[in-house]
Design an enzyme around this catalytic site. Structure first.
Site, mmCIF file in Angstrom:
data_model
loop_
_atom_site.group_PDB
_atom_site.id
_atom_site.type_symbol
_atom_site.label_atom_id
_atom_site.label_comp_id
_atom_site.label_asym_id
_atom_site.label_seq_id
_atom_site.Cartn_x
_atom_site.Cartn_y
_atom_site.Cartn_z
ATOM 1 N N ARG A 111 28.543 -1.455 -16.437
ATOM 2 C CA ARG A 111 27.259 -0.381 -16.699
ATOM 3 C C ARG A 111 26.810 0.593 -16.927
ATOM 4 O O ARG A 111 25.847 1.572 -16.425
ATOM 5 C CB ARG A 111 26.456 -0.804 -15.909
ATOM 6 C CG ARG A 111 26.044 -2.262 -15.737
ATOM 7 C CD ARG A 111 25.560 -3.605 -16.677
ATOM 8 N NE ARG A 111 25.533 -4.635 -15.607
ATOM 9 C CZ ARG A 111 25.437 -5.578 -16.491
ATOM 10 N NH1 ARG A 111 27.324 -4.927 -17.212
ATOM 11 N NH2 ARG A 111 25.706 -6.802 -16.185
ATOM 12 N N SER A 138 18.736 -7.808 -14.588
ATOM 13 C CA SER A 138 19.122 -8.019 -13.192
ATOM 14 C C SER A 138 18.831 -6.158 -12.869
ATOM 15 O O SER A 138 18.639 -5.067 -14.284
ATOM 16 C CB SER A 138 20.802 -7.397 -13.076
ATOM 17 O OG SER A 138 21.797 -8.147 -13.456
ATOM 18 N N GLU A 180 19.360 -0.627 -11.994
ATOM 19 C CA GLU A 180 19.933 -0.705 -14.241
ATOM 20 C C GLU A 180 19.247 -0.412 -14.698
ATOM 21 O O GLU A 180 19.271 0.093 -15.809
ATOM 22 C CB GLU A 180 20.859 -1.601 -13.830
ATOM 23 C CG GLU A 180 21.969 -2.340 -15.028
ATOM 24 C CD GLU A 180 21.482 -3.896 -15.690
ATOM 25 O OE1 GLU A 180 20.647 -4.082 -16.464
ATOM 26 O OE2 GLU A 180 22.529 -4.352 -15.120
#
Ligand code: FAD
Ligand code: EPU
Length: 338
Positions: free
Chosen positions: A164, A238, A334
């Site tokens: 990520r 997420s 995120e």
């Protein structure tokens, strides 16, 4: 150059939040992007780059210009017996690119089926799912340097991909507009079905020798069964990254919580699913006002219809605090906060 004023960003973010931007422009060519950048520079405006808006959380009206990158096109730029090198423009839908490759029998991104958003955002956080990350097939990208107006090329090393993570979230943050992405796909693909849920789904279907199309379909089925559809309930996937902690700390926690799932992380660290940590803190399915953690996937924070961005952020803070108190682990968003 078409620049609109006072535009509601509701159709442009999957959290379903209504915040206004002072200026808004949809751009379909490099020339249009450059013109918009001149407009922004002359007026000293902040710039918000938008793809599909599936990884942003708006928390207030935007007092600048939001640019929606709509560059279209995909082309084969090289081909041999083994590989096909495909270049896709930033405004193409990621999932359409996946289907295009799958239909042509080109393997490598089928595990990344059904990820919302556009091609241009895919390198930003090195999108990943079901055992594959963008970096695994990535060749290069071209991006416009906002300051110099020069189009620069970045290979895989220059992008500094991680979990990520990319250069564009670090040193390169806010400096570039990604214009296109080039990927290398396999003409004689081998499938990657190591992720437990894929194997289970294929075996339930009685498929023993899956094709990339089978894998794509399995991923679509798994995702549809547990991830809320943003068209029905606002969300950005997420909300937090899965935390990576030192292996010895993970072992200590395992003694207290023997059922805690763990995976190998980067640089010898141990990755813990944030969804599990959040569920253990009692948040799964809990509704607080208009927001909460989803009933099938605690890692997904949702907007039940009328939440504000600020309420969602406050909820996220509460979740972070309780995970920290119970497990001593910091979980980081995120999602990109605007
Ligand atoms: P946006 O939300 O529009 O933008 C994201 C960030 O990138 C912003 O900071 C924006 O300013 C910047 N940006 C966008 N385009 C450009 C550009 N051309 N140049 C420079 N900067 C740009 N992600 C995963 O990795 N794996 C998943 O499995 C996954 N599943 C998801 C499931 C759901 C239901 C949802 C809603 C989201 C999911 N996501 C997942 C998150 C998201 O889809 C990805 O991060 C996607 O790549 C975001 O694309 P976007 O075009 O919507 O980006
Ligand atoms: N889990 C729970 N409770 C939950 C959710 C998850 O206990 O409510 C545990 C389960 O043990 C499960 C494990 O977490 O086995 C992993 O869950 P899942 O397979 O759903 O994956 P994830 O770690 O929660 C990550 C990505 C997703 C990606 C999937 C599949 C991150 C932050 N998220 O989720 O990406 O689709 O793996 O590979 O890494 C996104 O980035 O937006 C996203 C959806």
């Amino acid at each position: 150059m078409n620049i609109q004023e006072n535009v509601d960003l509701l159709p442009y973010n999957t959290f379903g939040l209504s915040y206004f931007t002072k200026y808004f422009s949809e751009v379909s060519s490099l020339e249009e992007i450059k013109n918009v950048l001149n407009f922004v520079r002359e007026r000293k405006l902040d710039l918000l780059i938008l793809g599909g808006g599936s990884n942003i959380l708006l928390t207030k009206d935007f007092d600048g210009l939001a640019i929606k990158v709509c560059l279209q096109g995909k082309e084969i730029i090289e081909e041999n017996e083994e590989h096909v090198i495909v270049k896709a423009s930033a405004g193409e839908l990621w999932h359409s690119l996946v289907l295009f490759c799958v239909e042509n029998g080109w393997g490598g991104i089928e595990n990344l089926s059904l990820i919302p958003g556009c091609v241009g955002a895919a390198p930003m956080q090195n999108i990943g799912a079901y055992g594959v990350e963008l970096k695994d097939v990535f060749v290069s990208l071209e991006a416009l340097n906002k300051k110099t107006g020069v189009v620069e090329s970045f290979d895989r090393n220059a992008c500094d991909f991680g979990y990520r993570w990319s250069y564009f979230k670090g040193v390169g943050k806010d400096k570039y507009i990604i214009l296109n992405v080039t990927l290398s796909l396999a003409k004689k693909p081998t499938v990657n079905i190591h992720y437990g849920a894929i194997m289970e789904t294929l075996s339930l279907q009685g498929i023993t020798q899956p094709t990339i199309k089978d894998v794509s379909n399995a991923v679509i089925a798994i995702r549809s069964s547990k991830l809320p559809d943003p068209k029905k309930i606002g969300n950005a996937g997420s909300f937090f990254k899965n935390p990576e902690i030192p292996a010895n700390k993970a072992l200590q926690l395992k003694e207290i919580y023997p059922n805690m799932p763990t995976y190998p992380g980067q640089n010898g660290l141990t990755k813990i699913p944030a969804g599990w940590l959040i569920e253990q803190c009692g948040w799964k399915g809990k509704i607080i006002g208009q927001t909460g953690c989803h009933k099938d996937q605690a890692l997904v924070i949702v907007n039940y219809g009328h939440a504000t961005g600020v309420e969602i952020v406050e909820h996220a803070h509460q979740v972070q605090r309780s995970v920290k108190e119970k497990f001593g682990i910091e979980i980081e968003p995120e999602v990109n906060l605007v």
